[in-house]
Design a protein around this motif. Structure first.
Motif, PDB file in Angstrom:
ATOM      1  N   GLY A 195     -11.861   6.035  -7.997  1.00 14.46           N
ATOM      2  CA  GLY A 195     -10.777   6.647  -8.199  1.00 14.46           C
ATOM      3  C   GLY A 195      -9.350   5.824  -8.123  1.00 14.46           C
ATOM      4  O   GLY A 195      -9.610   4.495  -7.742  1.00 14.46           O
ATOM      5  N   GLU A 196      -8.354   6.158  -8.504  1.00 11.25           N
ATOM      6  CA  GLU A 196      -7.172   5.572  -8.453  1.00 11.25           C
ATOM      7  C   GLU A 196      -6.761   5.076  -6.975  1.00 11.25           C
ATOM      8  O   GLU A 196      -6.431   3.918  -6.903  1.00 11.25           O
ATOM      9  CB  GLU A 196      -5.889   6.496  -9.023  1.00 11.25           C
ATOM     10  N   GLU A 197      -6.766   6.011  -6.116  1.00 12.26           N
ATOM     11  CA  GLU A 197      -6.643   5.628  -4.741  1.00 12.26           C
ATOM     12  C   GLU A 197      -7.579   4.441  -4.282  1.00 12.26           C
ATOM     13  O   GLU A 197      -7.301   3.673  -3.598  1.00 12.26           O
ATOM     14  CB  GLU A 197      -6.763   6.829  -3.781  1.00 12.26           C
ATOM     15  N   GLY A 198      -8.991   4.795  -4.498  1.00 12.72           N
ATOM     16  CA  GLY A 198      -9.823   3.819  -4.352  1.00 12.72           C
ATOM     17  C   GLY A 198      -9.578   2.488  -4.765  1.00 12.72           C
ATOM     18  O   GLY A 198      -9.874   1.385  -4.173  1.00 12.72           O
ATOM     19  N   ALA A 199      -8.945   2.338  -6.003  1.00 14.16           N
ATOM     20  CA  ALA A 199      -8.651   1.109  -6.768  1.00 14.16           C
ATOM     21  C   ALA A 199      -7.441   0.203  -5.642  1.00 14.16           C
ATOM     22  O   ALA A 199      -7.423  -0.667  -5.480  1.00 14.16           O
ATOM     23  CB  ALA A 199      -8.115   1.115  -7.875  1.00 14.16           C
ATOM     24  N   ARG A 200      -6.895   1.246  -5.119  1.00 16.30           N
ATOM     25  CA  ARG A 200      -5.690   1.024  -4.391  1.00 16.30           C
ATOM     26  C   ARG A 200      -6.015   0.099  -3.011  1.00 16.30           C
ATOM     27  O   ARG A 200      -5.643  -0.871  -2.667  1.00 16.30           O
ATOM     28  CB  ARG A 200      -4.389   1.865  -4.325  1.00 16.30           C
ATOM     29  N   VAL A 201      -7.014   1.021  -2.590  1.00 18.28           N
ATOM     30  CA  VAL A 201      -7.442   0.574  -1.292  1.00 18.28           C
ATOM     31  C   VAL A 201      -8.315  -0.620  -1.516  1.00 18.28           C
ATOM     32  O   VAL A 201      -8.325  -1.464  -0.394  1.00 18.28           O
ATOM     33  CB  VAL A 201      -8.349   1.925  -0.860  1.00 18.28           C
ATOM     34  N   ARG A 202      -8.934  -0.796  -2.400  1.00 15.69           N
ATOM     35  CA  ARG A 202     -10.023  -2.018  -2.553  1.00 15.69           C
ATOM     36  C   ARG A 202      -8.969  -3.362  -2.750  1.00 15.69           C
ATOM     37  O   ARG A 202      -9.432  -4.303  -2.350  1.00 15.69           O
ATOM     38  CB  ARG A 202     -11.018  -1.827  -3.884  1.00 15.69           C
ATOM     39  N   GLU A 203      -7.757  -3.322  -3.549  1.00 17.17           N
ATOM     40  CA  GLU A 203      -6.911  -4.098  -3.560  1.00 17.17           C
ATOM     41  C   GLU A 203      -6.413  -4.555  -2.208  1.00 17.17           C
ATOM     42  O   GLU A 203      -6.307  -5.723  -1.964  1.00 17.17           O
ATOM     43  CB  GLU A 203      -5.948  -3.992  -4.653  1.00 17.17           C
ATOM     44  N   SER A 204      -5.863  -3.462  -1.549  1.00 17.69           N
ATOM     45  CA  SER A 204      -5.456  -3.747  -0.285  1.00 17.69           C
ATOM     46  C   SER A 204      -6.444  -4.541   0.609  1.00 17.69           C
ATOM     47  O   SER A 204      -6.159  -5.415   1.340  1.00 17.69           O
ATOM     48  CB  SER A 204      -4.980  -2.382   0.445  1.00 17.69           C
ATOM     49  N   ALA A 205      -7.652  -3.997   0.523  1.00 17.88           N
ATOM     50  CA  ALA A 205      -8.767  -4.611   1.220  1.00 17.88           C
ATOM     51  C   ALA A 205      -8.916  -6.216   0.801  1.00 17.88           C
ATOM     52  O   ALA A 205      -9.070  -7.028   1.819  1.00 17.88           O
ATOM     53  CB  ALA A 205     -10.101  -3.907   1.162  1.00 17.88           C
ATOM     54  N   ARG A 206      -8.908  -6.513  -0.261  1.00 18.15           N
ATOM     55  CA  ARG A 206      -8.954  -7.645  -0.837  1.00 18.15           C
ATOM     56  C   ARG A 206      -7.906  -8.735  -0.208  1.00 18.15           C
ATOM     57  O   ARG A 206      -8.148  -9.720   0.092  1.00 18.15           O
ATOM     58  CB  ARG A 206      -9.137  -7.619  -2.311  1.00 18.15           C
ATOM     59  N   GLN A 207      -6.733  -8.074  -0.374  1.00 17.59           N
ATOM     60  CA  GLN A 207      -5.384  -8.773   0.385  1.00 17.59           C
ATOM     61  C   GLN A 207      -5.449  -9.030   1.840  1.00 17.59           C
ATOM     62  O   GLN A 207      -5.102 -10.190   2.447  1.00 17.59           O
ATOM     63  CB  GLN A 207      -4.089  -7.881  -0.114  1.00 17.59           C
ATOM     64  N   LEU A 208      -6.190  -7.978   2.608  1.00 21.62           N
ATOM     65  CA  LEU A 208      -5.964  -8.211   3.929  1.00 21.62           C
ATOM     66  C   LEU A 208      -7.230  -9.310   4.254  1.00 21.62           C
ATOM     67  O   LEU A 208      -7.032 -10.085   5.185  1.00 21.62           O
ATOM     68  CB  LEU A 208      -6.443  -6.865   4.466  1.00 21.62           C
ATOM     69  N   LYS A 209      -8.209  -9.509   3.576  1.00 20.69           N
ATOM     70  CA  LYS A 209      -9.328 -10.350   3.727  1.00 20.69           C
ATOM     71  C   LYS A 209      -8.547 -11.813   3.580  1.00 20.69           C
ATOM     72  O   LYS A 209      -8.784 -12.646   4.262  1.00 20.69           O
ATOM     73  CB  LYS A 209     -10.343 -10.121   2.765  1.00 20.69           C
TER      74      LYS A 209
END
Length: 169
Positions: free
Chosen positions: A132-146
């Motif tokens: 989903g769209e929200e999932g894509a946003r969350v995945r990008e946030s997780a990548r940035q936080l890593k």
């Protein structure tokens, strides 16, 4: 302290199955039997597997992992952040609720599973996280936080090395 009962496990397995999930069920001697209609062959053909135990850090570090369904214990939360894996948050008790709130609302690296718990809700949440769209946003946030977490560790190691060097003079 937190235990998944049979009915909840059946809903988890049935709802998560279409998204090729792996279920880890505590530290029992053998995996629990799968819900009716969900055989070992069906799970294996969908790329899934049920295991009794797995090294969580190694699993989270695997490139095939697209999300982590977690109770938001602090160790699990940190391990997920350090690997850049987005989370489905389902806290059980204590500080897990606070951690889940940070994961979902503050850091934006996870989605709430919610209190209503049935296979349809599970399937919807997993599908949203993975596709989903929200999932894509969350995945990008997780990548940035890593990335930020790795930078913090690198800075800490650099300071430690500097102190060791100065002390060795």
């Amino acid at each position: 302290m937190a235990r998944v009962d049979r009915d909840v496990f059946d809903e988890m397995a049935s709802g998560a199955h279409p998204q090729r999930c792996r279920l880890v069920n505590g530290i029992n001697d053998a995996p629990p039997p799968l819900p009716e209609g969900l055989t070992d062959d069906v799970v294996a053909n969908a790329g899934g597997k049920v295991v009794t135990w797995a090294p969580q850090k190694d699993v989270l570090a695997h490139p095939a992992i697209g999300g982590f369904w977690t109770h938001c214990g602090w160790n699990s939360t940190l391990e997920s952040i350090c690997e850049g894996v987005p989370m489905l948050a389902q806290p059980c008790l204590g500080d897990q609720t606070v951690s889940a709130r940070y994961v979902t609302h503050q850091w934006g690296v996870g989605l709430e599973l919610g209190e209503v718990f049935d296979r349809d809700r599970v399937a919807e949440a997993v599908r949203e996280l993975m596709l989903g769209e929200e999932g894509a946003r969350v995945r990008e946030s997780a990548r940035q936080l890593k990335i930020q977490a790795k930078q913090c560790v690198a800075v800490t190691l650099a300071v430690d090395n500097l102190v060791k060097y100065i002390c060795s003079l």
